[in-house]
Design an enzyme around this catalytic site. Structure first.
Site, mmCIF file in Angstrom:
data_model
loop_
_atom_site.group_PDB
_atom_site.id
_atom_site.type_symbol
_atom_site.label_atom_id
_atom_site.label_comp_id
_atom_site.label_asym_id
_atom_site.label_seq_id
_atom_site.Cartn_x
_atom_site.Cartn_y
_atom_site.Cartn_z
ATOM 1 N N ARG A 153 91.322 24.754 65.793
ATOM 2 C CA ARG A 153 90.217 25.472 65.183
ATOM 3 C C ARG A 153 90.618 26.938 64.974
ATOM 4 N NH1 ARG A 153 88.303 22.394 69.525
ATOM 5 N NH2 ARG A 153 86.860 20.706 68.942
ATOM 6 N N LYS A 177 86.923 24.780 73.201
ATOM 7 C CA LYS A 177 85.485 24.970 73.406
ATOM 8 C C LYS A 177 85.103 24.711 74.858
ATOM 9 C CE LYS A 177 83.640 23.824 68.825
ATOM 10 N NZ LYS A 177 82.748 22.892 68.080
ATOM 11 N N HIS A 250 89.088 25.192 57.937
ATOM 12 C CA HIS A 250 88.862 23.882 58.553
ATOM 13 C C HIS A 250 89.490 22.775 57.715
ATOM 14 C CE1 HIS A 250 86.831 23.141 62.283
ATOM 15 N NE2 HIS A 250 86.332 22.001 61.850
ATOM 16 N N ARG A 253 92.587 21.716 59.210
ATOM 17 C CA ARG A 253 92.343 20.844 60.370
ATOM 18 C C ARG A 253 92.066 19.412 59.894
ATOM 19 N NH1 ARG A 253 90.747 20.893 65.824
ATOM 20 N NH2 ARG A 253 88.820 19.797 66.343
ATOM 21 N N HIS A 276 88.657 16.769 70.452
ATOM 22 C CA HIS A 276 87.320 16.188 70.324
ATOM 23 C C HIS A 276 86.899 15.561 71.653
ATOM 24 C CE1 HIS A 276 87.537 15.619 65.666
ATOM 25 N NE2 HIS A 276 87.094 16.816 66.017
ATOM 26 N N TYR A 285 87.560 10.640 60.112
ATOM 27 C CA TYR A 285 88.789 10.681 59.317
ATOM 28 C C TYR A 285 89.264 9.292 58.903
ATOM 29 C CZ TYR A 285 88.804 15.483 60.860
ATOM 30 O OH TYR A 285 88.446 16.779 61.097
#
Length: 304
Positions: A153, A177, A250, A253, A276, A285
């Site tokens: 990210r 995150k 993004h 990514r 994730h 995806y």
């Protein structure tokens, strides 16, 4: 009412401290949470609801109806509900409320969107865009190579420190995150771009050699790049690639994940590389790769 409002405000401030100190969320994410909570608090005060323990499922639905009337998208409403569920989980823990009014409130179903991605040839054009003879060009090349090679990210890229990167081993420690850490891998091309930038471009920008605690990606003044600066850099170079204008970083990514899956990578491995928490986030995806397989089949099979 004034005392109740003050108590509600104090509870919100405690929630902010919780997000920053315990959840260790980025300043941008905390601002997003607090903006959503602030909207609900303003609505409660306008409705004469004097405390978080007085909010009911019916009133929550009334608030959501106003959001729909304002034209907010399903995605925005779902994001706000997620913020409010986090808020009430915190309140339950702190005995601020006895129950959450969010329990019976359903999150609106989201329309599945296939993420944008670039073809391999377009990526190569993008990576060749920066000028390799200038310090900023070397930085831009290293940054673009890094985003595509690792799928990180933007916030993770700007948080990267020199000591986090093992160029010889072609891996790096990423601070993701919620304070979660993971390792990502990168190839020879990204390693070469990083090496040249750290040996030549970085010292030219900072006026000194990089140390382990220094940020990898610098602005022209020698300070750390911001999220916004990264987006401007990617926008500038994307504009030089045919058909791509004002596309978010993004996209790189998304492209990273799509190209790995197209080449036969395991879905769980891609999930781990992307950071994730849920496999469901990575599965979007597979829609992209299935669509591409369908187009290949329809184009190539004589009886399609």
């Amino acid at each position: 009412m004034g005392a109740d409002c003050s108590r509600a405000d104090r509870a919100v401030e405690e929630f902010r401290v919780y997000l920053e100190s315990e959840r260790r969320l980025s300043p941008r994410t905390v601002r997003a949470y607090m903006g959503d909570v602030g909207q609900l608090l303003e609505w409660m005060q306008a409705q004469g609801i004097g405390g978080w323990d007085l909010l009911t499922p019916v009133r929550i639905r009334d608030f959501l109806a106003e959001l729909w009337d304002r034209g907010l998208s399903r995605r925005s409403v779902a994001r706000m509900l997620s913020a409010y569920r986090t808020l009430y989980r915190f309140f339950l823990r702190e005995d601020e409320v006895r129950e959450s009014p969010l329990e019976p409130v359903a999150t609106p179903k989201q329309e599945k969107r296939i993420p944008n991605f670039m073809d391999v040839e377009e990526v190569f054009h993008l990576l060749a865009s920066p000028d390799p003879n200038t310090a900023l060009g070397q930085r831009d090349r290293a940054l673009l190579e890094w985003l595509y090679a690792t799928g990180v990210r933007v916030g993770e890229a700007v948080a990267l420190r020199v000591g986090d990167v093992d160029i010889a081993g072609q891996r790096a420690l990423i601070h993701g995150k919620g304070g979660k850490e993971r390792y990502v891998l990168f190839g020879r091309s990204a390693a070469r771009a990083l090496t040249r930038y750290l040996e030549v471009g970085w010292p030219a920008l900072a006026g000194a050699c990089p140390g382990p605690a220094d940020p990898v990606f610098l602005n022209y003044r020698g300070g750390a790049l911001s999220d916004r600066s990264v987006r401007r850099i990617v926008d500038r170079h994307m504009a030089r690639v045919a058909g791509y204008h004002k596309i978010s970083p993004h996209v790189l990514r998304h492209t990273f994940a799509t190209h790995l899956l197209d080449a036969g990578a395991d879905l769980r491995a891609v999930q781990e590389l992307l950071g994730h928490a849920s496999l469901r986030s990575t599965q979007i995806y597979t829609h992209t790769t299935r669509e591409r397989l369908l187009q290949v089949y329809l184009h190539a099979h004589p009886r399609a």
